[in-house]
Write a protein that holds these residues in place. Structure first.
Motif, PDB file in Angstrom:
ATOM      1  N   GLU A 108     -13.375  30.953  -0.173  1.00  0.00           N
ATOM      2  CA  GLU A 108     -13.727  29.840  -1.066  1.00  0.00           C
ATOM      3  C   GLU A 108     -12.486  29.381  -1.815  1.00  0.00           C
ATOM      4  OE1 GLU A 108     -16.577  28.805  -4.914  1.00  0.00           O
ATOM      5  OE2 GLU A 108     -16.702  30.767  -3.948  1.00  0.00           O
ATOM      6  N   THR A 109     -12.212  28.082  -1.773  1.00  0.00           N
ATOM      7  CA  THR A 109     -10.993  27.538  -2.359  1.00  0.00           C
ATOM      8  C   THR A 109     -11.306  26.554  -3.483  1.00  0.00           C
ATOM      9  OG1 THR A 109      -9.810  27.758  -0.260  1.00  0.00           O
ATOM     10  CG2 THR A 109      -8.855  26.278  -1.897  1.00  0.00           C
ATOM     11  N   LEU A 110     -10.696  26.790  -4.618  1.00  0.00           N
ATOM     12  CA  LEU A 110     -10.690  25.875  -5.758  1.00  0.00           C
ATOM     13  C   LEU A 110      -9.307  25.257  -5.807  1.00  0.00           C
ATOM     14  CD1 LEU A 110     -11.789  24.806  -8.580  1.00  0.00           C
ATOM     15  CD2 LEU A 110     -10.757  26.882  -9.546  1.00  0.00           C
ATOM     16  N   ASP A 111      -9.228  23.948  -5.704  1.00  0.00           N
ATOM     17  CA  ASP A 111      -7.914  23.304  -5.740  1.00  0.00           C
ATOM     18  C   ASP A 111      -8.051  21.892  -6.303  1.00  0.00           C
ATOM     19  OD1 ASP A 111      -8.929  21.782  -3.638  1.00  0.00           O
ATOM     20  OD2 ASP A 111      -7.755  22.804  -2.093  1.00  0.00           O
ATOM     21  N   LYS A 112      -7.001  21.120  -6.167  1.00  0.00           N
ATOM     22  CA  LYS A 112      -6.979  19.776  -6.745  1.00  0.00           C
ATOM     23  C   LYS A 112      -8.148  18.919  -6.253  1.00  0.00           C
ATOM     24  CE  LYS A 112      -4.531  16.536  -9.056  1.00  0.00           C
ATOM     25  NZ  LYS A 112      -5.367  15.345  -8.906  1.00  0.00           N
ATOM     26  N   ASN A 113      -8.556  19.122  -4.994  1.00  0.00           N
ATOM     27  CA  ASN A 113      -9.566  18.263  -4.391  1.00  0.00           C
ATOM     28  C   ASN A 113     -10.940  18.905  -4.257  1.00  0.00           C
ATOM     29  OD1 ASN A 113      -7.643  16.152  -3.914  1.00  0.00           O
ATOM     30  ND2 ASN A 113      -6.863  17.354  -2.192  1.00  0.00           N
ATOM     31  N   THR A 121      -3.883  26.446  -6.926  1.00  0.00           N
ATOM     32  CA  THR A 121      -4.982  26.796  -6.038  1.00  0.00           C
ATOM     33  C   THR A 121      -5.454  28.221  -6.300  1.00  0.00           C
ATOM     34  OG1 THR A 121      -4.246  25.278  -4.313  1.00  0.00           O
ATOM     35  CG2 THR A 121      -5.620  27.135  -3.608  1.00  0.00           C
ATOM     36  N   CYS A 122      -6.767  28.420  -6.273  1.00  0.00           N
ATOM     37  CA  CYS A 122      -7.375  29.743  -6.436  1.00  0.00           C
ATOM     38  C   CYS A 122      -8.310  29.974  -5.249  1.00  0.00           C
ATOM     39  CB  CYS A 122      -8.183  29.819  -7.733  1.00  0.00           C
ATOM     40  SG  CYS A 122      -7.236  29.455  -9.232  1.00  0.00           S
ATOM     41  N   VAL A 123      -8.174  31.132  -4.602  1.00  0.00           N
ATOM     42  CA  VAL A 123      -8.946  31.419  -3.392  1.00  0.00           C
ATOM     43  C   VAL A 123      -9.664  32.755  -3.539  1.00  0.00           C
ATOM     44  CG1 VAL A 123      -8.872  31.710  -0.891  1.00  0.00           C
ATOM     45  CG2 VAL A 123      -7.236  30.169  -2.010  1.00  0.00           C
ATOM     46  N   LEU A 124     -10.968  32.736  -3.312  1.00  0.00           N
ATOM     47  CA  LEU A 124     -11.786  33.945  -3.271  1.00  0.00           C
ATOM     48  C   LEU A 124     -12.014  34.317  -1.812  1.00  0.00           C
ATOM     49  CD1 LEU A 124     -13.686  36.022  -4.781  1.00  0.00           C
ATOM     50  CD2 LEU A 124     -15.515  34.359  -4.351  1.00  0.00           C
TER      51      LEU A 124
END
Length: 547
Positions: free
Chosen positions: A480-485, A540-543
């Motif tokens: 799971e990616t949290l990023d600019k988009n 960017t933060c990735v789980l």
């Protein structure tokens, strides 16, 4: 270097050259147990806000997804809680109905009070007390009424024990006041009295709590930012001794907690209980200039939290209270409730890095606050106004919420931590959960602040080359990616024209977009290895979680 791209199990990855050293982790190796201290507690503005349905709904949301165990908030005894009534003949009547309603709601959600004993109700505050904040809390100390304060605290403590049971209340914490060192400050003060006055207030409060049951936990001084000058050395905040440090000098100073040394010495001298130290280590100084009321933008480096906690640990180790807990009862990128940085992406990576860097050093680090239902300056003039909350007024989750949601999903055994990767394992299930994040090196000398609002993506990427070994062949991982988009709802708000008063349809759309982090799956190969080789854009933060 030219990059090649390929598609594996739904994940778009960039493959780097062989000179990118792989981070290889044996998932069967020995783990180091650790506490999810980031989930111990969070904060809200003031107690009266807890009477609102939307506040409770948002508390349920952060409890479910972030796991917070405690909640701290101001104003338990403010006039809008209608606690204290004094008859013409001097008889005092205590009304606990409003407090009961807030606490009943919290406990029904599964969140315990981290009780902040504040502020003075009318009748205990000095006559013509100073009134602060939009909600007009009374802050002026009157020593002649200290006995009334003691009785209020004793009766309140006895009441919650009677209502909720001693076994429950023994798990609570009782913190005396909020940021009393900001005394005699017309712009941001929370206590109108001297340092010695606060110490007397602590003594009366601690004795009142302990008179109900000596096992109950009490602490202080709940002071504000760490400082690198002598402005708080005297009895009152001395603005003339304040020193503003430019960015090239700010990280070279010796920072210390406000009042903490004097407070510990006072407790030792008076033989007072001190079950925990509380303070607020924001990575800033002068969120607001006392003269102008405007930001001075003095921001410390990303490792300031670690430094500050270690300073507190040393003060306790050298005291009569080496076993006292450390509770950092406010913290975020800044203590300014109109800091636009609170609404956007960078705080998420900062939250991950700062918390992971300080594992094992403190008992709690409480994010200020869980919601934008917050009124120290009154309501915000727009739906995104730099509010402290990890959820805005309308219920839109911000990147900071996702950061805590990701932290909460970690296991309880640390297997590996080296930038940009943290790998954990659950002692109960044996499953692996990892976090990868890019806190850019350009921001190591200064935590991102409002001045970076328009250019925060002008920073370097990082390479993640991860190999998890010893896994079950064919096991599935969600990435799971949290990023600019993805999951950065402020940008989605701007894309629909940043309406000042969004329609119901707008809010429904934005709620959906706020949750739309990018989700993909990977499978472990036949050798029991999961490989992830990709570029992490700034913030960017990735789980990476085994299902």
């Amino acid at each position: 270097m030219m990059k090649k791209y390929f598609f594996i199990a739904g994940l778009f990855l960039s493959v780097w050259g062989q000179n990118a050293m792989a981070q290889k982790i044996d998932t069967k190796g020995k783990g180091e147990p650790f506490l999810h201290y980031w989930s111990e507690g969070t904060c809200a503005g003031r107690a009266n806000e807890g009477l609102r349905t939307s506040w409770v709904e948002q508390l349920k949301l952060v409890k479910e997804h972030c796991g917070f165990k405690y909640l701290r908030m101001h104003g338990l005894f403010d006039d809008d809680m209608f606690v204290y009534f004094e008859k013409p003949n001097g008889q005092v009547v205590y009304n606990w109905q409003y407090i009961d309603e807030v606490y009943d709601r919290m406990l029904a959600v599964g969140v315990k009070p981290f009780v902040e004993l504040s502020f003075f109700p009318k009748g205990i505050a000095a006559d013509n007390s100073k009134m602060q904040m939009w909600y007009q809390n009374r802050i002026t100390f009157d020593e002649s009424r200290l006995g009334k304060w003691h009785d209020l605290i004793k009766n309140f403590t006895q009441h919650v024990v009677d209502r909720y049971g001693i076994d429950e209340v023994l798990t609570w914490y009782f913190e005396v006041w909020n940021e009393p060192n900001l005394n005699m400050n017309p712009k941001a003060g929370f206590f109108d009295g001297t340092k010695s006055d606060y110490f007397k207030l602590y003594k009366a409060s601690a004795k009142a709590v302990k008179s109900v049951d000596s096992r109950l936990k009490v602490g202080g001084p709940a002071t504000s930012n760490f400082i690198a000058d002598t402005r708080f050395d005297g009895e009152v905040y001395d603005q003339s001794k304040s020193r503003f440090y430019s960015q090239d000098k700010i990280n070279k100073q010796q920072w210390k907690g406000s009042w903490i040394e004097d407070f510990i010495r006072y407790c030792e001298k008076e033989n007072l209980p001190l079950d925990f130290i509380a303070t607020h280590p924001y990575p800033t100084d002068y969120a607001l200039d006392p003269e102008s009321g405007r930001s001075k933008d003095a921001v410390r480096y990303v490792y300031s939290l670690r430094d500050d906690i270690n300073w507190i640990r040393k003060q306790l180790a050298d005291s009569k209270y080496p076993q006292a807990e450390i509770h950092l009862t406010e913290w975020s990128t800044s203590p300014n409730s109109r800091d636009v940085m609170h609404d956007i992406l960078p705080p998420a990576a900062y939250i991950l890095k700062a918390n992971l860097d300080c594992i094992g050093l403190t008992n709690s680090l409480m994010y200020w606050t869980f919601t934008d239902i917050f009124e120290e300056k009154g309501g915000g003039e727009s739906i995104f106004h730099g509010g402290f909350g990890m959820i805005n007024f309308q219920g839109l989750v911000k990147p900071s919420f996702h950061a805590y949601r990701m932290l909460h999903q970690l296991g309880d055994e640390k297997l590996y931590y080296a930038d940009p990767l943290f790998v954990s394992r659950s002692s109960e299930t044996g499953k692996i959960t990892a976090l990868a994040f890019n806190y850019p090196e350009e921001y190591e000398i200064a935590v991102p602040s409002a001045k970076n609002f328009s250019n925060y993506m002008d920073a370097s990427s990082k390479k993640l080359n991860m190999s998890l070994e010893g896994l079950k062949p064919g096991a599935t991982f969600i990435v799971e990616t949290l990023d600019k988009n993805h999951g950065n709802v402020y940008d989605d708000y701007v894309e629909i024209g940043a309406p000042h008063s969004p329609t119901r349809e707008d809010i429904a759309y934005l709620k959906q977009k706020a949750w739309e982090t990018k989700k993909e799956t990977l499978r472990v190969d036949e050798n029991g290895t999961l490989t992830l080789n990709c570029e992490l854009l700034p913030w960017t933060c990735v789980l990476i979680k085994e299902l």
